[in-house]
Design a protein around this motif. Structure first.
Motif, PDB file in Angstrom:
ATOM      1  N   SER A  13      -7.249 -42.867  10.639  1.00  0.00           N
ATOM      2  CA  SER A  13      -6.979 -41.849   9.432  1.00  0.00           C
ATOM      3  C   SER A  13      -6.059 -40.336  10.380  1.00  0.00           C
ATOM      4  CB  SER A  13      -8.307 -41.773   8.685  1.00  0.00           C
ATOM      5  OG  SER A  13      -7.514 -40.628   8.080  1.00  0.00           O
ATOM      6  N   PHE A  14      -5.300 -39.980   9.822  1.00  0.00           N
ATOM      7  CA  PHE A  14      -4.887 -39.169  10.008  1.00  0.00           C
ATOM      8  C   PHE A  14      -5.947 -37.514   9.602  1.00  0.00           C
ATOM      9  CE2 PHE A  14      -0.868 -41.305   8.847  1.00  0.00           C
ATOM     10  CZ  PHE A  14      -0.069 -41.121  10.334  1.00  0.00           C
ATOM     11  N   PRO A  15      -5.826 -36.492   9.689  1.00  0.00           N
ATOM     12  CA  PRO A  15      -6.720 -35.185   9.943  1.00  0.00           C
ATOM     13  C   PRO A  15      -6.986 -35.086   8.730  1.00  0.00           C
ATOM     14  CG  PRO A  15      -5.390 -34.620  11.621  1.00  0.00           C
ATOM     15  CD  PRO A  15      -4.627 -35.692  10.795  1.00  0.00           C
ATOM     16  N   ARG A  16      -8.404 -34.227   8.153  1.00  0.00           N
ATOM     17  CA  ARG A  16      -8.020 -34.378   6.600  1.00  0.00           C
ATOM     18  C   ARG A  16      -7.780 -32.857   6.259  1.00  0.00           C
ATOM     19  NH1 ARG A  16     -12.316 -36.523   3.624  1.00  0.00           N
ATOM     20  NH2 ARG A  16     -13.636 -34.521   3.283  1.00  0.00           N
ATOM     21  N   PRO A  17      -7.121 -32.522   5.320  1.00  0.00           N
ATOM     22  CA  PRO A  17      -6.748 -31.008   5.736  1.00  0.00           C
ATOM     23  C   PRO A  17      -7.629 -30.068   5.650  1.00  0.00           C
ATOM     24  CG  PRO A  17      -6.194 -32.237   3.693  1.00  0.00           C
ATOM     25  CD  PRO A  17      -6.673 -32.896   4.617  1.00  0.00           C
ATOM     26  N   SER A  18      -9.318 -30.316   5.091  1.00  0.00           N
ATOM     27  CA  SER A  18      -9.662 -29.062   4.746  1.00  0.00           C
ATOM     28  C   SER A  18     -10.641 -28.898   7.027  1.00  0.00           C
ATOM     29  CB  SER A  18     -11.047 -29.458   4.968  1.00  0.00           C
ATOM     30  OG  SER A  18     -11.693 -30.933   4.349  1.00  0.00           O
ATOM     31  N   SER A  19      -9.723 -30.409   7.733  1.00  0.00           N
ATOM     32  CA  SER A  19     -10.541 -30.000   9.433  1.00  0.00           C
ATOM     33  C   SER A  19      -9.270 -29.075  10.150  1.00  0.00           C
ATOM     34  CB  SER A  19     -10.624 -31.797   9.696  1.00  0.00           C
ATOM     35  OG  SER A  19      -9.263 -31.962   9.527  1.00  0.00           O
ATOM     36  N   LEU A  20      -7.703 -29.108   9.669  1.00  0.00           N
ATOM     37  CA  LEU A  20      -6.895 -28.374  10.812  1.00  0.00           C
ATOM     38  C   LEU A  20      -7.393 -26.505  10.063  1.00  0.00           C
ATOM     39  CD1 LEU A  20      -3.289 -30.386   8.846  1.00  0.00           C
ATOM     40  CD2 LEU A  20      -5.326 -30.490  11.286  1.00  0.00           C
ATOM     41  N   PRO A  21      -7.165 -26.310  11.582  1.00  0.00           N
ATOM     42  CA  PRO A  21      -7.714 -25.019  11.561  1.00  0.00           C
ATOM     43  C   PRO A  21      -5.702 -24.177  11.505  1.00  0.00           C
ATOM     44  CG  PRO A  21      -6.615 -26.091  13.485  1.00  0.00           C
ATOM     45  CD  PRO A  21      -6.537 -27.135  13.333  1.00  0.00           C
ATOM     46  N   VAL A  22      -6.834 -22.902  10.989  1.00  0.00           N
ATOM     47  CA  VAL A  22      -5.382 -21.583  10.425  1.00  0.00           C
ATOM     48  C   VAL A  22      -4.885 -21.145  11.557  1.00  0.00           C
ATOM     49  CG1 VAL A  22      -5.515 -19.819   8.842  1.00  0.00           C
ATOM     50  CG2 VAL A  22      -6.710 -21.748   8.180  1.00  0.00           C
ATOM     51  N   PRO A  23      -3.679 -21.171  11.857  1.00  0.00           N
ATOM     52  CA  PRO A  23      -3.344 -20.187  12.741  1.00  0.00           C
ATOM     53  C   PRO A  23      -4.045 -18.618  13.170  1.00  0.00           C
ATOM     54  CG  PRO A  23      -1.746 -21.312  11.988  1.00  0.00           C
ATOM     55  CD  PRO A  23      -2.543 -21.760  11.267  1.00  0.00           C
ATOM     56  N   GLU A  24      -4.482 -17.988  13.854  1.00  0.00           N
ATOM     57  CA  GLU A  24      -5.377 -16.969  13.898  1.00  0.00           C
ATOM     58  C   GLU A  24      -3.477 -15.314  13.339  1.00  0.00           C
ATOM     59  OE1 GLU A  24      -6.599 -13.167  17.264  1.00  0.00           O
ATOM     60  OE2 GLU A  24      -5.864 -15.156  17.913  1.00  0.00           O
ATOM     61  N   GLY A  25      -3.972 -14.981  11.985  1.00  0.00           N
ATOM     62  CA  GLY A  25      -3.424 -13.795  11.637  1.00  0.00           C
ATOM     63  C   GLY A  25      -2.729 -14.644  10.424  1.00  0.00           C
ATOM     64  N   ALA A  26      -2.967 -16.130  10.041  1.00  0.00           N
ATOM     65  CA  ALA A  26      -2.436 -16.300   8.714  1.00  0.00           C
ATOM     66  C   ALA A  26      -3.673 -16.797   7.273  1.00  0.00           C
ATOM     67  CB  ALA A  26      -1.445 -17.590   9.440  1.00  0.00           C
ATOM     68  N   GLU A  27      -4.625 -15.870   7.855  1.00  0.00           N
ATOM     69  CA  GLU A  27      -6.105 -16.339   7.408  1.00  0.00           C
ATOM     70  C   GLU A  27      -5.679 -16.090   5.992  1.00  0.00           C
ATOM     71  OE1 GLU A  27      -7.282 -15.703  10.840  1.00  0.00           O
ATOM     72  OE2 GLU A  27      -5.993 -14.628  10.100  1.00  0.00           O
ATOM     73  N   GLY A  28      -6.110 -16.464   4.642  1.00  0.00           N
ATOM     74  CA  GLY A  28      -5.458 -16.216   3.058  1.00  0.00           C
ATOM     75  C   GLY A  28      -4.086 -16.409   2.339  1.00  0.00           C
ATOM     76  N   TRP A  29      -3.639 -17.571   3.874  1.00  0.00           N
ATOM     77  CA  TRP A  29      -2.385 -18.125   3.508  1.00  0.00           C
ATOM     78  C   TRP A  29      -2.171 -18.993   2.194  1.00  0.00           C
ATOM     79  CZ3 TRP A  29      -1.045 -22.805   2.319  1.00  0.00           C
ATOM     80  CH2 TRP A  29      -2.683 -24.065   2.006  1.00  0.00           C
ATOM     81  N   GLU A  30      -3.281 -19.085   1.047  1.00  0.00           N
ATOM     82  CA  GLU A  30      -2.772 -19.792   0.504  1.00  0.00           C
ATOM     83  C   GLU A  30      -2.314 -18.895  -0.528  1.00  0.00           C
ATOM     84  OE1 GLU A  30      -5.888 -19.564   2.022  1.00  0.00           O
ATOM     85  OE2 GLU A  30      -6.886 -21.705   2.155  1.00  0.00           O
ATOM     86  N   LYS A  31      -2.865 -17.916  -0.760  1.00  0.00           N
ATOM     87  CA  LYS A  31      -2.335 -16.679  -1.652  1.00  0.00           C
ATOM     88  C   LYS A  31      -0.695 -16.893  -1.503  1.00  0.00           C
ATOM     89  CE  LYS A  31      -6.880 -16.045  -2.737  1.00  0.00           C
ATOM     90  NZ  LYS A  31      -7.341 -17.537  -3.907  1.00  0.00           N
ATOM     91  N   LEU A  32      -0.331 -16.831  -1.168  1.00  0.00           N
ATOM     92  CA  LEU A  32       0.917 -16.697  -0.473  1.00  0.00           C
ATOM     93  C   LEU A  32       1.507 -17.767  -1.830  1.00  0.00           C
ATOM     94  CD1 LEU A  32       0.481 -14.909   1.702  1.00  0.00           C
ATOM     95  CD2 LEU A  32       2.254 -16.374   2.932  1.00  0.00           C
ATOM     96  N   TYR A  33       1.150 -18.598  -1.994  1.00  0.00           N
ATOM     97  CA  TYR A  33       1.913 -19.461  -3.135  1.00  0.00           C
ATOM     98  C   TYR A  33       1.125 -19.371  -4.401  1.00  0.00           C
ATOM     99  CZ  TYR A  33       3.434 -20.790   1.488  1.00  0.00           C
ATOM    100  OH  TYR A  33       3.842 -20.515   2.968  1.00  0.00           O
ATOM    101  N   PRO A  34       1.667 -19.831  -5.566  1.00  0.00           N
ATOM    102  CA  PRO A  34       1.414 -20.265  -6.217  1.00  0.00           C
ATOM    103  C   PRO A  34       0.188 -21.095  -6.347  1.00  0.00           C
ATOM    104  CG  PRO A  34       3.828 -20.991  -6.775  1.00  0.00           C
ATOM    105  CD  PRO A  34       3.446 -20.247  -5.565  1.00  0.00           C
ATOM    106  N   TYR A  35      -0.492 -20.608  -8.044  1.00  0.00           N
ATOM    107  CA  TYR A  35      -1.995 -21.643  -7.792  1.00  0.00           C
ATOM    108  C   TYR A  35      -2.285 -23.064  -7.711  1.00  0.00           C
ATOM    109  CZ  TYR A  35      -2.112 -22.501 -12.296  1.00  0.00           C
ATOM    110  OH  TYR A  35      -1.334 -23.045 -13.597  1.00  0.00           O
ATOM    111  N   ASN A  36      -0.766 -23.768  -8.518  1.00  0.00           N
ATOM    112  CA  ASN A  36      -0.789 -25.178  -8.375  1.00  0.00           C
ATOM    113  C   ASN A  36      -0.325 -25.373  -7.204  1.00  0.00           C
ATOM    114  OD1 ASN A  36       1.280 -23.955  -9.616  1.00  0.00           O
ATOM    115  ND2 ASN A  36       2.478 -26.029 -10.064  1.00  0.00           N
ATOM    116  N   LEU A  37       0.268 -25.027  -5.960  1.00  0.00           N
ATOM    117  CA  LEU A  37       1.177 -25.575  -4.816  1.00  0.00           C
ATOM    118  C   LEU A  37       0.043 -25.859  -4.077  1.00  0.00           C
ATOM    119  CD1 LEU A  37       4.945 -24.230  -5.385  1.00  0.00           C
ATOM    120  CD2 LEU A  37       3.161 -26.402  -6.277  1.00  0.00           C
TER     121      LEU A  37
END
Length: 611
Positions: A13-37
């Protein structure tokens, strides 16, 4: 293309999305994009299904406004599979953004629904193939009309007061509605041409896949490359921009202008020196004629607002012409080897035709003829949509952004790319309301700081390369477009997952264009690095863009991270006669510039010979 694989003790298996580290300084990246993406970084459906990264089309991190390309492209691809053509085994492709990169997950048709789709599929596809030429001509008219309407849109600053003539005429509007209507229309026109984009593209893949499948049935041992060669050497409009540059270079040499191209970064100076030459006006006239439409061409792929288009950066085509002039003076042949490709095509066609008779021969001729007819569109659509349409679109986006810059909403015309398209609509109403009321709008005190915050997140996301895939792959990958376009096959996915000790150390991928070459690697991640490519080097990239044609005359082979037999990189390399291995997964991160490597495009292998 076979999908058989050796039995394995356990599916890797490849990594699970939730297991990948978020680069320092990119916290909250999800809010940059439309909620459904955005992937939700928690356990759930996104953390279960198989996803692959489409770095073929989106090799760098999205800025918020740029998601429009992915949204329109994937939605419109899906509608033609699922609602227009009713392709029996394939619905659309689900897509999400994870850590700034676009990931896809093919949606298969349930087995018990496939047969019911066949009659409608045959009727609808038959209509197109029976009327191909006339329908394609109508397509070009529709696309050009959309581009022309987009070009006519304007975004002008609002006046200090409504003209007196508008008072007298009873117009009763202040002009701000034009600003908002034109923005909405710009988005709709872009969306319109993306719907047109897929009207013929999927048919091109279907025609080739039908011929490919038939050839595999009647010739079980036929190599994939042999099938591909039977449709090569065709005239493609996608090659016209590069061909125009070659003609301009040849003309410059013929009338003695070669000394005028010393400093092509100085566009005005170069053109002035040429114009002052005794025969310079002849060249200037040819240069001007070539620009419409062929300079509506980007060194990128059209999906990003930062992509540079020739028509706006004339130093780019002038630089390519300068290099072609140098090569012509060195006695090199700069033209594509079309005659050689055609001769090889005809040889292979006759070789396999001679083994057939009766119904099989008739079917072979019909299916190959249809594939050869539809095949050019698989590349030609790139010029009309990704290059021409998107070039005009991004130019109009910057024109609108300059209206905001004038009202101090942000500092640079490219800053608007850090807003989503819905936020731009809100910012527009903020701007026109402040103007109408006679107060300072909220935007100037809100957006500069917010844009800088978002820029920091995008920069942080860009420090980390994306995983080629996520989660556990299916036992068999059968979706045809995923295989043909992206090179995501059962075997290739397992190669990506293989431990080093499971192989002989070679990097493996698609045998995309035949030949064996040794040379020094040149790793390129961005189009801005193309000027670094030296003659005789092997290009190694996440993916190549169709517009890199002028570079293909320098290099001796190509290696890419993603791409199948019908990917842009594979097709362009075959048409330029260059060996290519595509879909390696990690070629650009494993190989480093300067390493001596061997590329075997016939077997799909890349070996690192020495550092």
């Amino acid at each position: 293309m076979t999908t058989t694989q050796p039995a394995q003790a356990a599916m890797k298996s490849f990594p699970r999305p939730s297991s990948l580290p978020v680069p320092e300084g990119a916290e909250g990246w999800e809010k940059l994009y439309p909620y459904n993406l955005a992937f939700q970084n928690v356990d759930g459906p996104d953390d279960e299904k198989f996803w692959f990264c489409d770095s073929q089309h989106w090799p760098t991190v999205y800025k918020p406004f740029e998601t429009i390309g992915g949204e329109f492209a994937v939605k419109c691809l899906g509608q033609y599979n699922t609602r227009h053509l009713m392709i029996p085994p394939a619905n659309g492709i689900e897509f999400k953004i994870h850590l700034g990169y676009l990931y896809m997950s093919p949606v298969a048709v349930p087995e018990d629904q496939i047969a019911a789709r066949v009659p409608e599929f045959e009727k609808r596809v038959g209509h197109y193939f029976q009327n191909w030429d006339s329908l394609l001509e109508q397509w070009k008219i529709k696309v050009r009309a959309t581009i022309d309407e987009m070009e006519a849109l304007t975004f002008a600053p609002l006046p200090d007061m409504v003209p007196f003539d508008d008072i007298v005429s009873g117009k009763a509007k202040d002009g701000s509605e034009v600003l908002m209507e034109n923005y909405d229309r710009l988005i709709q026109l872009c969306y319109q041409n993306w719907q047109y984009h897929f009207e013929f593209l999927n048919l091109g893949y279907i025609a080739y896949l039908d011929f490919f499948t038939f050839a595999k049935q009647v010739f079980p041992d036929i190599p994939d490359l042999a099938v591909a060669k039977m449709v090569q050497g065709v005239d493609m409009e996608l090659f016209r921009p590069d061909d125009e540059l070659k003609k301009l270079a040849a003309l410059a040499v013929r009338i003695g202008l070669h000394d005028e191209f010393d400093d092509t970064d100085d566009v005005a100076g170069t053109l002035a020196r040429i114009a002052s030459h005794a025969q310079g006006q002849q060249w200037i006239d040819a240069w001007t004629a070539a620009q419409d439409p062929w300079f509506n061409f980007t060194v990128g792929n059209g999906f990003y607002g930062h992509d540079k288009y020739w028509i706006e950066h004339l130093e780019i085509p002038l630089g390519f012409i300068k290099d072609y002039i140098r090569r012509l003076e060195d006695g090199q042949d700069i033209m594509r080897p079309v005659e050689t490709l055609v001769a090889e095509r005809e040889r292979i066609v006759e070789e396999y035709r001679s083994m057939l008779d009766g119904e099989n021969l008739a079917a072979f001729d019909a299916k190959r003829g249809l594939a050869a007819t539809a095949y050019p569109y698989v590349e030609n659509h790139n010029f009309y949509i990704e290059h021409w349409t998107m070039g005009v679109f991004w130019r109009k986006v910057r024109e609108l952004s300059r209206v905001f810059v004038a009202d101090r909403f942000w500092a640079d015309e490219n800053d608007m790319l850090f807003l989503t398209r819905s936020e731009v609509r809100d910012a527009l109403f903020d701007l026109v309301t402040g103007w109408a009321v006679g107060v300072t709008p909220t935007g100037p005190s809100y957006w500069p700081k917010e844009i800088e915050r978002r820029r920091g997140i995008v920069d942080a996301l860009s420090t980390q390369r994306p995983q080629p895939a996520l989660n556990t792959p299916p036992a068999q990958i059968t979706e045809p477009f995923t295989q043909m376009l992206w090179g995501i096959t059962t075997e290739q996915v397992q190669q990506w997952l293989a431990d080093d000790e499971d192989s002989d150390g070679a990097i493996t991928g698609m045998a995309a264009s035949p030949g064996v070459v040794e040379g020094r690697a040149r790793v390129v991640y961005h189009a801005d690095q193309l000027s670094e490519v030296q003659a005789g080097e092997i290009l190694v990239a996440t993916i190549t863009a169709p517009s890199w044609g002028p570079v293909f005359g320098k290099i001796t082979a190509t290696v890419t991270d993603i791409g199948g037999m019908m990917s842009h990189a594979a097709i362009v390399c075959r048409e330029y006669g260059l060996p290519a291995v595509t879909g390696t997964g990690n070629g650009s991160t494993t190989i480093t510039t300067g390493q001596l490597i061997r590329v075997d495009g016939t077997r799909g292998r890349v070996e690192i010979l020495e550092d």
